[in-house]
Design a protein around this motif. Structure first.
Motif, PDB file in Angstrom:
ATOM      1  N   ARG A  31       0.830  -1.212   0.000  1.00 32.62           N
ATOM      2  CA  ARG A  31       0.000   0.000   0.000  1.00 32.62           C
ATOM      3  C   ARG A  31       0.859   1.256   0.000  1.00 32.62           C
ATOM      4  O   ARG A  31       0.523   2.246  -0.645  1.00 32.62           O
ATOM      5  N   ARG A  32       1.945   1.230   0.730  1.00 33.26           N
ATOM      6  CA  ARG A  32       2.826   2.397   0.762  1.00 33.26           C
ATOM      7  C   ARG A  32       3.466   2.632  -0.598  1.00 33.26           C
ATOM      8  O   ARG A  32       3.647   3.773  -1.023  1.00 33.26           O
ATOM      9  N   ARG A  33       3.798   1.560  -1.287  1.00 31.80           N
ATOM     10  CA  ARG A  33       4.362   1.709  -2.629  1.00 31.80           C
ATOM     11  C   ARG A  33       3.300   2.235  -3.587  1.00 31.80           C
ATOM     12  O   ARG A  33       3.599   3.040  -4.469  1.00 31.80           O
ATOM     13  N   TYR A  34       2.050   1.805  -3.409  1.00 33.33           N
ATOM     14  CA  TYR A  34       0.972   2.352  -4.224  1.00 33.33           C
ATOM     15  C   TYR A  34       0.782   3.845  -3.956  1.00 33.33           C
ATOM     16  O   TYR A  34       0.507   4.616  -4.868  1.00 33.33           O
ATOM     17  N   VAL A  35       0.929   4.259  -2.700  1.00 30.33           N
ATOM     18  CA  VAL A  35       0.837   5.682  -2.368  1.00 30.33           C
ATOM     19  C   VAL A  35       1.895   6.454  -3.143  1.00 30.33           C
ATOM     20  O   VAL A  35       1.610   7.487  -3.747  1.00 30.33           O
ATOM     21  N   LEU A  36       3.123   5.953  -3.148  1.00 33.47           N
ATOM     22  CA  LEU A  36       4.194   6.625  -3.881  1.00 33.47           C
ATOM     23  C   LEU A  36       3.914   6.649  -5.378  1.00 33.47           C
ATOM     24  O   LEU A  36       4.167   7.649  -6.051  1.00 33.47           O
ATOM     25  N   GLU A  37       3.389   5.542  -5.900  1.00 32.30           N
ATOM     26  CA  GLU A  37       3.043   5.471  -7.323  1.00 32.30           C
ATOM     27  C   GLU A  37       2.014   6.544  -7.669  1.00 32.30           C
ATOM     28  O   GLU A  37       2.114   7.214  -8.694  1.00 32.30           O
ATOM     29  N   TYR A  38       1.021   6.716  -6.817  1.00 35.40           N
ATOM     30  CA  TYR A  38      -0.024   7.713  -7.049  1.00 35.40           C
ATOM     31  C   TYR A  38       0.540   9.129  -6.927  1.00 35.40           C
ATOM     32  O   TYR A  38       0.288   9.977  -7.780  1.00 35.40           O
ATOM     33  N   LEU A  39       1.320   9.377  -5.885  1.00 38.35           N
ATOM     34  CA  LEU A  39       1.834  10.725  -5.632  1.00 38.35           C
ATOM     35  C   LEU A  39       2.815  11.197  -6.692  1.00 38.35           C
ATOM     36  O   LEU A  39       2.890  12.396  -6.969  1.00 38.35           O
ATOM     37  N   LYS A  40       3.571  10.281  -7.271  1.00 41.09           N
ATOM     38  CA  LYS A  40       4.555  10.734  -8.247  1.00 41.09           C
ATOM     39  C   LYS A  40       3.896  11.255  -9.526  1.00 41.09           C
ATOM     40  O   LYS A  40       4.543  11.872 -10.339  1.00 41.09           O
ATOM     41  N   ARG A  41       2.599  11.073  -9.657  1.00 36.87           N
ATOM     42  CA  ARG A  41       1.863  11.572 -10.820  1.00 36.87           C
ATOM     43  C   ARG A  41       1.268  12.961 -10.591  1.00 36.87           C
ATOM     44  O   ARG A  41       0.670  13.522 -11.488  1.00 36.87           O
ATOM     45  N   TYR A  42       1.416  13.483  -9.367  1.00 36.57           N
ATOM     46  CA  TYR A  42       0.828  14.779  -9.023  1.00 36.57           C
ATOM     47  C   TYR A  42       1.855  15.666  -8.345  1.00 36.57           C
ATOM     48  O   TYR A  42       2.582  15.226  -7.464  1.00 36.57           O
ATOM     49  N   ASP A  43       1.863  16.941  -8.722  1.00 35.50           N
ATOM     50  CA  ASP A  43       2.750  17.903  -8.063  1.00 35.50           C
ATOM     51  C   ASP A  43       2.081  18.509  -6.834  1.00 35.50           C
ATOM     52  O   ASP A  43       2.753  18.915  -5.902  1.00 35.50           O
ATOM     53  N   GLU A  44       0.763  18.578  -6.850  1.00 37.49           N
ATOM     54  CA  GLU A  44       0.036  19.200  -5.758  1.00 37.49           C
ATOM     55  C   GLU A  44      -0.482  18.141  -4.785  1.00 37.49           C
ATOM     56  O   GLU A  44      -0.524  16.960  -5.118  1.00 37.49           O
ATOM     57  N   PRO A  45      -0.868  18.545  -3.567  1.00 37.75           N
ATOM     58  CA  PRO A  45      -1.420  17.582  -2.605  1.00 37.75           C
ATOM     59  C   PRO A  45      -2.677  16.903  -3.163  1.00 37.75           C
ATOM     60  O   PRO A  45      -3.427  17.500  -3.937  1.00 37.75           O
ATOM     61  N   VAL A  46      -2.895  15.669  -2.756  1.00 33.08           N
ATOM     62  CA  VAL A  46      -4.072  14.914  -3.198  1.00 33.08           C
ATOM     63  C   VAL A  46      -4.936  14.600  -1.980  1.00 33.08           C
ATOM     64  O   VAL A  46      -4.431  14.486  -0.866  1.00 33.08           O
ATOM     65  N   GLY A  47      -6.231  14.472  -2.226  1.00 36.47           N
ATOM     66  CA  GLY A  47      -7.148  14.129  -1.152  1.00 36.47           C
ATOM     67  C   GLY A  47      -6.998  12.671  -0.749  1.00 36.47           C
ATOM     68  O   GLY A  47      -6.796  11.798  -1.600  1.00 36.47           O
ATOM     69  N   LEU A  48      -7.097  12.425   0.555  1.00 39.73           N
ATOM     70  CA  LEU A  48      -6.978  11.058   1.059  1.00 39.73           C
ATOM     71  C   LEU A  48      -8.057  10.157   0.478  1.00 39.73           C
ATOM     72  O   LEU A  48      -7.811   8.988   0.168  1.00 39.73           O
ATOM     73  N   SER A  49      -9.243  10.696   0.272  1.00 38.12           N
ATOM     74  CA  SER A  49     -10.339   9.906  -0.291  1.00 38.12           C
ATOM     75  C   SER A  49     -10.004   9.433  -1.708  1.00 38.12           C
ATOM     76  O   SER A  49     -10.193   8.259  -2.043  1.00 38.12           O
ATOM     77  N   ASP A  50      -9.500  10.362  -2.541  1.00 42.00           N
ATOM     78  CA  ASP A  50      -9.120   9.989  -3.914  1.00 42.00           C
ATOM     79  C   ASP A  50      -7.968   8.986  -3.912  1.00 42.00           C
ATOM     80  O   ASP A  50      -7.963   8.028  -4.686  1.00 42.00           O
ATOM     81  N   LEU A  51      -7.012   9.215  -3.035  1.00 41.20           N
ATOM     82  CA  LEU A  51      -5.871   8.304  -2.918  1.00 41.20           C
ATOM     83  C   LEU A  51      -6.332   6.910  -2.520  1.00 41.20           C
ATOM     84  O   LEU A  51      -5.940   5.915  -3.137  1.00 41.20           O
ATOM     85  N   ALA A  52      -7.200   6.831  -1.515  1.00 42.05           N
ATOM     86  CA  ALA A  52      -7.693   5.532  -1.048  1.00 42.05           C
ATOM     87  C   ALA A  52      -8.480   4.818  -2.140  1.00 42.05           C
ATOM     88  O   ALA A  52      -8.363   3.595  -2.303  1.00 42.05           O
ATOM     89  N   THR A  53      -9.261   5.562  -2.893  1.00 37.72           N
ATOM     90  CA  THR A  53     -10.041   4.953  -3.977  1.00 37.72           C
ATOM     91  C   THR A  53      -9.126   4.351  -5.033  1.00 37.72           C
ATOM     92  O   THR A  53      -9.329   3.217  -5.476  1.00 37.72           O
ATOM     93  N   GLN A  54      -8.077   5.107  -5.431  1.00 41.34           N
ATOM     94  CA  GLN A  54      -7.166   4.599  -6.456  1.00 41.34           C
ATOM     95  C   GLN A  54      -6.358   3.410  -5.954  1.00 41.34           C
ATOM     96  O   GLN A  54      -6.178   2.436  -6.662  1.00 41.34           O
TER      97      GLN A  54
END
Length: 194
Positions: A31-54
């Motif tokens: 899950r932590r690696r998925y978080v990094l995978e998701y974050l590296k696609r965005y420069d700005e902060p992301v919502g926890l809800s959107d992150l959890a869904t992805q």
């Protein structure tokens, strides 16, 4: 293997030093690696809800719109209660508990080097290049002594062979290493829905 430490800032509290072991401990969880995978696609902060869904979509290998509330809730809860705080302590992400947003830090990208792996069936590249360098030095020493059959090629021809061998090896290493990341068997699509 060296257990060198890396310094990561953690905000107002100052810097924290992490050993390679501690970095691997943080990144061992899928899950932590998925978080990094998701974050590296965005420069700005992301919502926890959107992150959890992805993350749930990736874990359950389903499109985002088909993620159930239970699936999202399981991921959301563990991210909120466990994973994000651990990643923030390590300086890997910034987690704003009031706004429920997650952002990259300047050090998020630096961690990609720790995600590279060597498959069990593959010769480690550092050993390959050490061997290649040793063989090259042996050839040069043999050329200095005039050892037959190495004298069948001129020193310039040997230099060309050695340079070409290193270049081809490095090109192959670069090409084959592009997909070698920790968790390659995990489901991470090239494209994803927001």
């Amino acid at each position: 293997m060296s257990n060198e430490t890396r310094r990561f800032p953690t905000g107002a509290d100052g810097d924290v030093e992490l050993s390679k072991g501690e970095i691997f401990d943080v990144l061992q969880n899928q899950r932590r690696r998925y978080v990094l995978e998701y974050l590296k696609r965005y420069d700005e902060p992301v919502g926890l809800s959107d992150l959890a869904t992805q993350v749930a979509a990736w874990e359950y290998q389903t499109p985002v719109e088909e993620v159930t509330n239970d699936q999202k809730k399981r991921v959301y809860t563990t991210l909120q209660q466990t994973h994000l705080s651990k990643m923030e302590e390590a300086g890997i992400v910034e987690y704003d508990t009031e706004d429920n947003t997650v952002a990259r830090t300047p050090y998020t990208e630096e961690l990609t080097v720790y995600l590279e792996i060597v498959p069990g069936s593959e010769f480690p590249w550092r050993e390959f290049y050490l061997s290649l360098g040793s063989i090259s030095c042996a050839i040069v020493a043999a050329l200095w002594t005039g050892l037959f059959p190495l004298t069948l090629l001129t020193p310039l021809e040997w230099a060309t062979v050695i340079a070409a061998t290193f270049t081809v090896s490095a090109a192959y290493h670069t090409y084959s290493g592009a997909d070698m990341q920790l968790g390659d068997d995990e489901y991470v699509p090239d494209e994803f829905e927001q």
